[in-house]
Design a protein around this motif. Structure first.
Motif, PDB file in Angstrom:
ATOM      1  N   VAL A 115       0.841  -1.205   0.000  1.00  0.00           N
ATOM      2  CA  VAL A 115       0.000   0.000   0.000  1.00  0.00           C
ATOM      3  C   VAL A 115       0.875   1.253   0.000  1.00  0.00           C
ATOM      4  N   ALA A 116       1.949   1.259   0.787  1.00  0.00           N
ATOM      5  CA  ALA A 116       2.857   2.406   0.801  1.00  0.00           C
ATOM      6  C   ALA A 116       3.525   2.565  -0.565  1.00  0.00           C
ATOM      7  N   GLY A 117       3.918   1.453  -1.169  1.00  0.00           N
ATOM      8  CA  GLY A 117       4.529   1.518  -2.500  1.00  0.00           C
ATOM      9  C   GLY A 117       3.564   2.079  -3.530  1.00  0.00           C
ATOM     10  N   PHE A 118       2.294   1.665  -3.464  1.00  0.00           N
ATOM     11  CA  PHE A 118       1.294   2.179  -4.402  1.00  0.00           C
ATOM     12  C   PHE A 118       1.181   3.695  -4.283  1.00  0.00           C
ATOM     13  N   PHE A 119       0.990   4.175  -3.037  1.00  0.00           N
ATOM     14  CA  PHE A 119       0.821   5.613  -2.867  1.00  0.00           C
ATOM     15  C   PHE A 119       2.124   6.371  -3.136  1.00  0.00           C
ATOM     16  N   GLY A 120       3.262   5.734  -2.864  1.00  0.00           N
ATOM     17  CA  GLY A 120       4.550   6.374  -3.172  1.00  0.00           C
ATOM     18  C   GLY A 120       4.742   6.564  -4.669  1.00  0.00           C
ATOM     19  N   VAL A 121       4.481   5.524  -5.438  1.00  0.00           N
ATOM     20  CA  VAL A 121       4.623   5.636  -6.903  1.00  0.00           C
ATOM     21  C   VAL A 121       3.592   6.619  -7.459  1.00  0.00           C
ATOM     22  N   LEU A 122       2.367   6.560  -6.932  1.00  0.00           N
ATOM     23  CA  LEU A 122       1.327   7.496  -7.383  1.00  0.00           C
ATOM     24  C   LEU A 122       1.751   8.936  -7.106  1.00  0.00           C
ATOM     25  N   ALA A 123       2.253   9.193  -5.902  1.00  0.00           N
ATOM     26  CA  ALA A 123       2.705  10.546  -5.557  1.00  0.00           C
ATOM     27  C   ALA A 123       3.871  10.965  -6.446  1.00  0.00           C
ATOM     28  N   ALA A 124       4.802  10.056  -6.680  1.00  0.00           N
ATOM     29  CA  ALA A 124       5.948  10.385  -7.535  1.00  0.00           C
ATOM     30  C   ALA A 124       5.490  10.756  -8.934  1.00  0.00           C
ATOM     31  N   MET A 125       4.507  10.035  -9.445  1.00  0.00           N
ATOM     32  CA  MET A 125       4.021  10.340 -10.800  1.00  0.00           C
ATOM     33  C   MET A 125       3.266  11.661 -10.849  1.00  0.00           C
ATOM     34  N   LEU A 126       2.594  12.025  -9.747  1.00  0.00           N
ATOM     35  CA  LEU A 126       1.830  13.275  -9.727  1.00  0.00           C
ATOM     36  C   LEU A 126       2.709  14.491  -9.446  1.00  0.00           C
ATOM     37  N   VAL A 127       3.698  14.317  -8.592  1.00  0.00           N
ATOM     38  CA  VAL A 127       4.499  15.455  -8.149  1.00  0.00           C
ATOM     39  C   VAL A 127       5.735  15.662  -9.025  1.00  0.00           C
ATOM     40  N   ALA A 128       6.459  14.595  -9.264  1.00  0.00           N
ATOM     41  CA  ALA A 128       7.724  14.721 -10.000  1.00  0.00           C
ATOM     42  C   ALA A 128       7.474  14.621 -11.498  1.00  0.00           C
ATOM     43  N   ASP A 129       8.383  15.185 -12.232  1.00  0.00           N
ATOM     44  CA  ASP A 129       8.334  15.038 -13.682  1.00  0.00           C
ATOM     45  C   ASP A 129       8.966  13.694 -14.031  1.00  0.00           C
ATOM     46  N   VAL A 130       8.127  12.772 -14.435  1.00  0.00           N
ATOM     47  CA  VAL A 130       8.620  11.455 -14.822  1.00  0.00           C
ATOM     48  C   VAL A 130       9.209  11.576 -16.219  1.00  0.00           C
ATOM     49  N   PRO A 131      10.439  11.114 -16.405  1.00  0.00           N
ATOM     50  CA  PRO A 131      11.042  11.184 -17.748  1.00  0.00           C
ATOM     51  C   PRO A 131      10.155  10.464 -18.775  1.00  0.00           C
ATOM     52  N   ALA A 132      10.086  11.024 -19.948  1.00  0.00           N
ATOM     53  CA  ALA A 132       9.208  10.482 -20.994  1.00  0.00           C
ATOM     54  C   ALA A 132       9.536   9.029 -21.315  1.00  0.00           C
ATOM     55  N   ASP A 133      10.817   8.678 -21.259  1.00  0.00           N
ATOM     56  CA  ASP A 133      11.187   7.310 -21.598  1.00  0.00           C
ATOM     57  C   ASP A 133      10.910   6.327 -20.454  1.00  0.00           C
ATOM     58  N   ALA A 134      10.460   6.832 -19.284  1.00  0.00           N
ATOM     59  CA  ALA A 134      10.166   5.951 -18.146  1.00  0.00           C
ATOM     60  C   ALA A 134       8.675   5.917 -17.804  1.00  0.00           C
ATOM     61  N   GLU A 135       7.846   6.661 -18.538  1.00  0.00           N
ATOM     62  CA  GLU A 135       6.411   6.713 -18.220  1.00  0.00           C
ATOM     63  C   GLU A 135       5.763   5.340 -18.314  1.00  0.00           C
ATOM     64  N   THR A 136       6.106   4.579 -19.330  1.00  0.00           N
ATOM     65  CA  THR A 136       5.516   3.254 -19.498  1.00  0.00           C
ATOM     66  C   THR A 136       5.846   2.370 -18.311  1.00  0.00           C
ATOM     67  N   GLU A 137       7.111   2.375 -17.892  1.00  0.00           N
ATOM     68  CA  GLU A 137       7.519   1.543 -16.761  1.00  0.00           C
ATOM     69  C   GLU A 137       6.813   1.963 -15.475  1.00  0.00           C
ATOM     70  N   PHE A 138       6.693   3.269 -15.236  1.00  0.00           N
ATOM     71  CA  PHE A 138       5.992   3.756 -14.051  1.00  0.00           C
ATOM     72  C   PHE A 138       4.511   3.372 -14.101  1.00  0.00           C
ATOM     73  N   ALA A 146      -1.435  -1.283  -7.884  1.00  0.00           N
ATOM     74  CA  ALA A 146      -2.870  -1.082  -7.659  1.00  0.00           C
ATOM     75  C   ALA A 146      -3.579  -2.426  -7.514  1.00  0.00           C
ATOM     76  N   THR A 147      -3.196  -3.397  -8.343  1.00  0.00           N
ATOM     77  CA  THR A 147      -3.781  -4.735  -8.252  1.00  0.00           C
ATOM     78  C   THR A 147      -3.440  -5.372  -6.916  1.00  0.00           C
ATOM     79  N   MET A 148      -2.176  -5.251  -6.503  1.00  0.00           N
ATOM     80  CA  MET A 148      -1.763  -5.819  -5.222  1.00  0.00           C
ATOM     81  C   MET A 148      -2.439  -5.101  -4.059  1.00  0.00           C
ATOM     82  N   ALA A 149      -2.573  -3.781  -4.153  1.00  0.00           N
ATOM     83  CA  ALA A 149      -3.234  -3.027  -3.085  1.00  0.00           C
ATOM     84  C   ALA A 149      -4.697  -3.450  -2.966  1.00  0.00           C
TER      85      ALA A 149
END
Length: 176
Positions: A115-138, A146-149
């Motif tokens: 659950v912490a990982g889900f919200f951490g990745v979600l926050a990172a995607m919303l707050v930080a600029d995810v590099p264009a070449d890493a968007e798919t992986e994120f 989300a499935t695991m949560a």
């Protein structure tokens, strides 16, 4: 041409045996064809033209057998779904009983991490600029988390699957 003929057959069949007609387009098509054939012809037959002709000229007794086959099919599908739900509930109960008996803290730690990982990745995607070449992986990582949560929430708080089925029954999306 063949598609139109099969569509007409499915529509005609749908008036007498809606569950069997719906099954023709899915993984249970073979079982449905077998039941339709036995009800209309008294034997196994998978030729669509033969079955269509048998449906068009079906006697009242054959239509009654077809409706009975439809109800039997519907009951078998519901029984299988109920058995699947029973097995899943038993599996969850066994896991919870194991956790209580062993006083195991690992499932709780894993659940917290997921659950912490889900919200951490979600926050990172919303707050930080995810590099264009890493968007798919994120996005893939977020989807997996989300499935695991959701599985964690179902484990600790139960599933809403029963509520969803009840809603479908009330809305008439499922027959039964």
């Amino acid at each position: 041409m063949v598609t139109d003929k099969r569509r007409r057959f499915a529509q005609s069949l749908g008036r007498a045996a809606p569950e069997l007609a719906r099954a023709l387009g899915g993984p249970l098509a073979g079982a449905a064809v077998g039941l339709i054939s036995k009800a209309l012809l008294g034997r196994e037959e998978d030729d669509a033209d033969v079955l269509e002709a048998a449906l068009e000229t079906a006697s009242p007794e054959a239509l009654v057998r077809l409706r009975e086959a439809n109800m039997s099919f519907q009951k078998a599908v519901l029984d299988a779904a109920n058995e699947g739900a029973r097995i899943a509930a038993s599996d969850r109960a066994d896991a919870r009983a194991r956790q209580r008996a062993l006083k195991d803290r690992i499932p709780g730690c894993l659940a917290f991490t997921v659950v912490a990982g889900f919200f951490g990745v979600l926050a990172a995607m919303l707050v930080a600029d995810v590099p264009a070449d890493a968007e798919t992986e994120f996005s893939i990582m977020l989807g997996a988390l989300a499935t695991m949560a959701a599985a964690v929430m179902n484990y600790y708080f139960g599933s809403s699957a029963g509520s969803r089925v009840k809603t479908e029954l009330l809305e008439g999306r499922r027959s039964g």
